[in-house]
Scaffold this active site. Structure first.
Site, PDB file in Angstrom:
ATOM      1  CB  VAL A   3      33.999 -25.665 -13.910  1.00  0.00           C
ATOM      2  CG1 VAL A   3      32.755 -24.816 -14.146  1.00  0.00           C
ATOM      3  CG2 VAL A   3      35.118 -25.253 -14.852  1.00  0.00           C
TER       4      VAL A   3
ATOM      5  CG  HIS B 222      33.081 -32.621 -19.457  1.00  0.00           C
ATOM      6  ND1 HIS B 222      31.850 -32.894 -18.915  1.00  0.00           N
ATOM      7  CD2 HIS B 222      33.899 -33.630 -19.068  1.00  0.00           C
ATOM      8  CE1 HIS B 222      31.918 -34.041 -18.236  1.00  0.00           C
ATOM      9  NE2 HIS B 222      33.144 -34.501 -18.311  1.00  0.00           N
TER      10      HIS B 222
ATOM     11  CG  MET C 195      34.476 -41.474 -18.819  1.00  0.00           C
ATOM     12  SD  MET C 195      34.289 -42.798 -17.629  1.00  0.00           S
ATOM     13  CE  MET C 195      33.605 -41.921 -16.242  1.00  0.00           C
ATOM     14  N   GLY C 196      31.839 -38.360 -21.491  1.00  0.00           N
ATOM     15  CA  GLY C 196      30.581 -37.820 -22.011  1.00  0.00           C
ATOM     16  C   GLY C 196      29.668 -37.274 -20.930  1.00  0.00           C
ATOM     17  CE1 TYR C 197      23.181 -36.965 -19.393  1.00  0.00           C
ATOM     18  CE2 TYR C 197      23.944 -35.849 -17.412  1.00  0.00           C
ATOM     19  CZ  TYR C 197      22.915 -36.255 -18.246  1.00  0.00           C
ATOM     20  OH  TYR C 197      21.622 -35.935 -17.936  1.00  0.00           O
TER      21      TYR C 197
ATOM     22  CE  LYS D   5      34.195 -33.470  -9.357  1.00  0.00           C
ATOM     23  NZ  LYS D   5      34.158 -34.782  -9.892  1.00  0.00           N
TER      24      LYS D   5
ATOM     25  CB  SER E 241      30.328 -34.454 -10.928  1.00  0.00           C
ATOM     26  OG  SER E 241      30.263 -35.849 -11.137  1.00  0.00           O
ATOM     27  CB  SER E 242      28.783 -36.934 -15.652  1.00  0.00           C
ATOM     28  OG  SER E 242      29.673 -36.247 -16.515  1.00  0.00           O
ATOM     29  NE  ARG E 243      30.131 -41.846 -11.046  1.00  0.00           N
ATOM     30  CZ  ARG E 243      31.368 -42.022 -11.521  1.00  0.00           C
ATOM     31  NH1 ARG E 243      32.254 -41.056 -11.422  1.00  0.00           N
ATOM     32  NH2 ARG E 243      31.722 -43.158 -12.080  1.00  0.00           N
TER      33      ARG E 243
HETATM   34  P1  AMP Z   1      34.962 -37.402 -17.015  1.00  0.00           P
HETATM   35  O1  AMP Z   1      34.048 -37.289 -18.177  1.00  0.00           O
HETATM   36  O2  AMP Z   1      34.271 -37.319 -15.701  1.00  0.00           O
HETATM   37  O3  AMP Z   1      35.914 -38.570 -17.131  1.00  0.00           O
HETATM   38  O4  AMP Z   1      35.893 -36.109 -17.053  1.00  0.00           O
HETATM   39  C1  AMP Z   1      36.646 -35.780 -18.190  1.00  0.00           C
HETATM   40  C2  AMP Z   1      37.598 -34.664 -17.841  1.00  0.00           C
HETATM   41  O5  AMP Z   1      36.847 -33.516 -17.408  1.00  0.00           O
HETATM   42  C3  AMP Z   1      38.558 -35.017 -16.699  1.00  0.00           C
HETATM   43  O6  AMP Z   1      39.848 -34.492 -16.985  1.00  0.00           O
HETATM   44  C4  AMP Z   1      37.936 -34.329 -15.517  1.00  0.00           C
HETATM   45  O7  AMP Z   1      38.865 -33.993 -14.499  1.00  0.00           O
HETATM   46  C5  AMP Z   1      37.360 -33.076 -16.169  1.00  0.00           C
HETATM   47  N1  AMP Z   1      36.303 -32.508 -15.319  1.00  0.00           N
HETATM   48  C6  AMP Z   1      35.201 -33.135 -14.854  1.00  0.00           C
HETATM   49  N2  AMP Z   1      34.490 -32.303 -14.062  1.00  0.00           N
HETATM   50  C7  AMP Z   1      35.177 -31.144 -13.999  1.00  0.00           C
HETATM   51  C8  AMP Z   1      34.974 -29.893 -13.335  1.00  0.00           C
HETATM   52  N3  AMP Z   1      33.920 -29.680 -12.546  1.00  0.00           N
HETATM   53  N4  AMP Z   1      35.886 -28.921 -13.523  1.00  0.00           N
HETATM   54  C9  AMP Z   1      36.977 -29.111 -14.315  1.00  0.00           C
HETATM   55  N5  AMP Z   1      37.223 -30.259 -14.966  1.00  0.00           N
HETATM   56  C10 AMP Z   1      36.343 -31.261 -14.813  1.00  0.00           C
END
Ligand code: AMP
Length: 290
Positions: free
Chosen positions: A176, A37, A30-32, A149, A185-187
């Site tokens: 990570v 990522h 979802m970016g950011y 995660k 986390s993006s949040r």
């Molecule tokens: P998102 O953008 O939050 O939907 O995440 C996209 C992908 O990145 C998903 O498969 C998440 O599980 C992975 N992801 C997000 N944060 C982490 C992290 N801290 N470590 C490893 N993978 C991550």
């Protein structure tokens, strides 16, 4: 690096890649973007001929009172990081491009979605399953990379792929973390300084849980009580859930069962709110047997 905003452009790229006999590794996001990522992007890059990233904040997986409108975005920085990771193509469609009309078809994965985030965020995983299946049909990847995660999401996607015979290998990737243990986390950008300090309670609790899990006489119920008490030491934290379940089925254990007798793969999953910001983290134990 190619940036595509339409399905037609992406499909043309995928068709020529596949016609050339090249393998495609895919990372949906979802970016950011952050280092979590980036670890997925690098792995996709190293294991395939072509690496594709998608950036799409999917309205279907957000509930009515969730953070869809304020979800953080930074297109330029995302593209710079993608370039740095050696990504060949980025797909960043608009909502209109992905959903030209209200879809009448959705992907619903049962049972695995009944607890944890599936229970706290009704409809969330239907949105995830639907968008990921659309993306798989567009990108036609050989391998797709998902972070542990979001361990429930990973289980849901693996189940969907098995049940519906998608021709893609799902590759789980480790979590990570920041140097102090907070899962990236993006949040995390929403957190105030005080909340950020206290947010380490999730990873610390998960780290300490291992010794409690191996105590010979402790039951599942007593173990979870220790977890909840540990989370409550952070004054800003409001617990959403703390659960110990079988993984990847996410089926419950008996509260009176002794944890040291559980010879199967388990997940301890946490969701904790700091103000309006909801953080998740988890740890998977191969077996709790002492
Ligand atoms: P998102 O953008 O939050 O939907 O995440 C996209 C992908 O990145 C998903 O498969 C998440 O599980 C992975 N992801 C997000 N944060 C982490 C992290 N801290 N470590 C490893 N993978 C991550």
């Amino acid at each position: 690096m190619n940036v595509y905003r339409t399905k037609a452009e992406l499909k043309a790229f995928v068709a020529s890649t596949r016609a050339g006999g090249k393998t495609i590794g895919f990372v949906p996001t979802m970016g950011y973007l952050h280092e979590g990522h980036a670890s997925l992007l690098r792995q996709a890059r190293s294991e395939n001929d072509i690496a594709v990233l998608s950036i799409f904040v999917n309205p279907l997986q957000f509930g009515p009172n969730e953070d869809l409108d304020r979800y953080p975005r930074d297109e330029e920085r995302d593209l710079a990081l993608a370039r740095e990771c050696g990504i060949d193509a980025v797909f960043m469609p608009s909502v209109q491009e992905m959903y030209p009309q209200q879809p009448l078809t959705s992907v619903i994965v049962h049972q695995i979605t009944g607890r944890l985030c599936g229970a706290s965020r009704p409809g969330h995983f239907d949105g995830v399953g639907t968008v990921v299946s659309k993306l798989f049909h567009l990108v036609m990847p050989d391998r797709a990379y998902f972070g542990l995660k979001d361990a429930q999401q990973l289980a849901v996607i693996q189940q969907m792929v098995d049940d519906l015979n998608f021709a893609v290998d799902i590759v789980p990737c480790p979590i990570v973390r920041e140097p102090d243990g907070l899962a990236l986390s993006s949040r995390n950008v929403y957190l105030s300084a005080l909340q950020r300090q206290q947010a380490v309670v999730l990873s610390r609790t998960l780290a300490e849980a291992e010794q409690w899990l191996h105590r010979p006489e402790i039951t599942v119920e007593q173990f979870l009580k220790l977890i909840v008490e540990r989370i409550q030491t952070a004054k800003e934290a409001e617990l959403d859930y703390a659960e110990l379940l079988r993984y990847p089925s996410l089926q419950p254990l008996e509260p009176q069962q002794k944890t040291a007798e559980l010879g199967e793969k388990l997940i301890l999953a946490l969701a904790v709110k700091f103000g309006a910001t909801r953080l998740i983290d988890n740890r998977i134990f191969e077996s709790a047997e002492g």
